[in-house]
Design an enzyme around this catalytic site. Structure first.
Site, PDB file in Angstrom:
ATOM      1  N   GLY A 104      40.081  45.280  29.585  1.00 38.24           N
ATOM      2  CA  GLY A 104      40.629  45.132  30.936  1.00 38.24           C
ATOM      3  C   GLY A 104      40.172  46.211  31.893  1.00 38.24           C
ATOM      4  N   ASP A 148      35.900  42.684  39.658  1.00 37.09           N
ATOM      5  CA  ASP A 148      35.372  43.669  38.697  1.00 37.09           C
ATOM      6  C   ASP A 148      33.952  44.080  39.094  1.00 37.09           C
ATOM      7  OD1 ASP A 148      37.700  42.839  37.505  1.00 37.09           O
ATOM      8  OD2 ASP A 148      36.863  42.644  35.498  1.00 37.09           O
TER       9      ASP A 148
HETATM   10  C1  MEV Z   1      40.397  40.646  35.527  1.00 38.60           C
HETATM   11  O1  MEV Z   1      39.904  41.978  35.585  1.00 38.60           O
HETATM   12  C2  MEV Z   1      41.208  40.336  36.744  1.00 38.60           C
HETATM   13  C3  MEV Z   1      41.779  38.919  36.821  1.00 38.60           C
HETATM   14  O2  MEV Z   1      42.442  38.847  38.096  1.00 38.60           O
HETATM   15  C4  MEV Z   1      40.707  37.860  36.734  1.00 38.60           C
HETATM   16  C5  MEV Z   1      39.758  37.825  37.930  1.00 38.60           C
HETATM   17  O3  MEV Z   1      40.049  38.438  38.959  1.00 38.60           O
HETATM   18  O4  MEV Z   1      38.739  37.111  37.812  1.00 38.60           O
HETATM   19  C6  MEV Z   1      42.801  38.665  35.742  1.00 38.60           C
END
Ligand code: MEV
Length: 308
Positions: A104, A148
């Site tokens: 994450g 990201d």
């Molecule tokens: C993943 O780092 C973040 C989420 O919001 C998925 C996305 O933004 O694509 C869970």
């Protein structure tokens, strides 16, 4: 097609402060870079037609980037190189990172951003680097929002809305965050699908939760601008509880958040896709106490320092 990769490239990791999952539905999110997180180096192989290789000892990876490979990392890397018109064969790529993989913290975006930079070079516009990274991110995560990749490429603290250029969020003073990996793995795509099932199954209950999560972002930014960290901490608490209502937390993540609060954190929430991965805590005046508490329990917290 470019004949050569550049010898060296870097990218950041990321920790979402507010707005994960709701960002997928077009609401804003706030994310911080975990600086200096990932490095790639490239050297030409003797045979330019030999499949390129990726060695990443920190993640236990040693792969041939062969078009027939079904390994998601190999497939994603080839997508990035193809998108960036980079050489598809003939290179040995070596990586290192302080980010745990698949936790994450944007490890896949950091890898794909650095790889796009190897292909495009240090002067490439950040939008092109992000587009190259997204070609690989789609292999890993289906239809990611792009937050990201934006943070991995740009660094700093960013307010992001899907499909728009992100805005840097100015800081009035240094901000310290503590990230704690739970060591429980999870799949971002599965977590995103879980939220989708809630939204489709219970639209009138789940949609308002996403809207409130989105609203928490600008309130969090206002609290930061006023240097009201207790308020930011409380907003992070509210966000964690809303994410729990969307089925995204887990007993381990809840326990880590409780540990953080017991040891002086002003707020703590899951960060990223949830289900496993990491929590993000906003420490009080003594971040060291919080870090020591997690170390004493056998965790490996990461201190993220953001400067104005
Ligand atoms: C993943 O780092 C973040 C989420 O919001 C998925 C996305 O933004 O694509 C869970």
């Amino acid at each position: 097609m470019a004949l050569a990769l550049h010898p060296h490239a870097e990218a950041h990791g990321k920790a979402i402060v507010l707005g994960e999952h709701s960002v997928v539905y077009g609401f804003p999110a706030l994310a911080a870079a975990v600086p200096g997180s990932l490095t790639l180096r490239a050297a030409a192989l003797a045979d330019p037609r030999a499949p390129s290789t990726l060695r990443f000892p920190a993640w236990g990876l040693e792969l041939g980037l062969d078009a027939r490979s079904e390994h998601p990392v190999a497939r994603a890397c080839l997508e990035v190189l193809g998108h960036c018109d980079g050489p598809l064969t003939g290179w040995a790529i070596e990586g290192d990172s302080r980010l745990p993989a698949g936790a994450g913290l944007g490890s896949s975006a950091a890898l794909t951003v650095a790889l796009a930079r190897l292909a495009l070079g240090p002067q490439a516009p950040v939008e092109e680097v992000v587009a190259g990274s997204m070609a690989g991110e789609r292999v890993f995560h289906g239809e990611p929002s792009g937050i990201d990749s934006e943070v991995a490429a740009r660094g700093g603290l960013l307010r992001f809305v899907r499909g728009q250029a992100p805005t840097p969020v100015p800081l009035v003073a240094p901000l310290t965050l503590v990230v704690v990996p739970s060591r429980v793995g999870r799949s971002t795509a599965e977590q995103v699908a879980k939220v989708r099932a809630r939204v489709e199954g219970y639209p009138t209950l789940a949609r308002p939760l996403l809207e409130v999560l989105g609203r928490s972002v600008d309130q969090g930014i206002e609290a930061l601008a006023a240097r009201d960290l207790p308020r930011l901490g409380e907003i992070m608490q509210i966000a964690h509880e809303l994410l729990s209502a969307l089925s995204i937390s887990s007993p381990v993540l809840d326990a880590l958040c409780s540990t953080a609060l017991r040891h002086g954190a002003l707020g703590a929430k899951l960060t990223g896709a949830g289900g496993g991965g990491c929590i993000l805590a906003l420490p009080g005046p003594e971040p060291g106490d919080l870090v020591d508490a997690f170390v004493a329990e056998g965790y490996e917290p990461l201190l993220v320092e953001l400067l104005p």
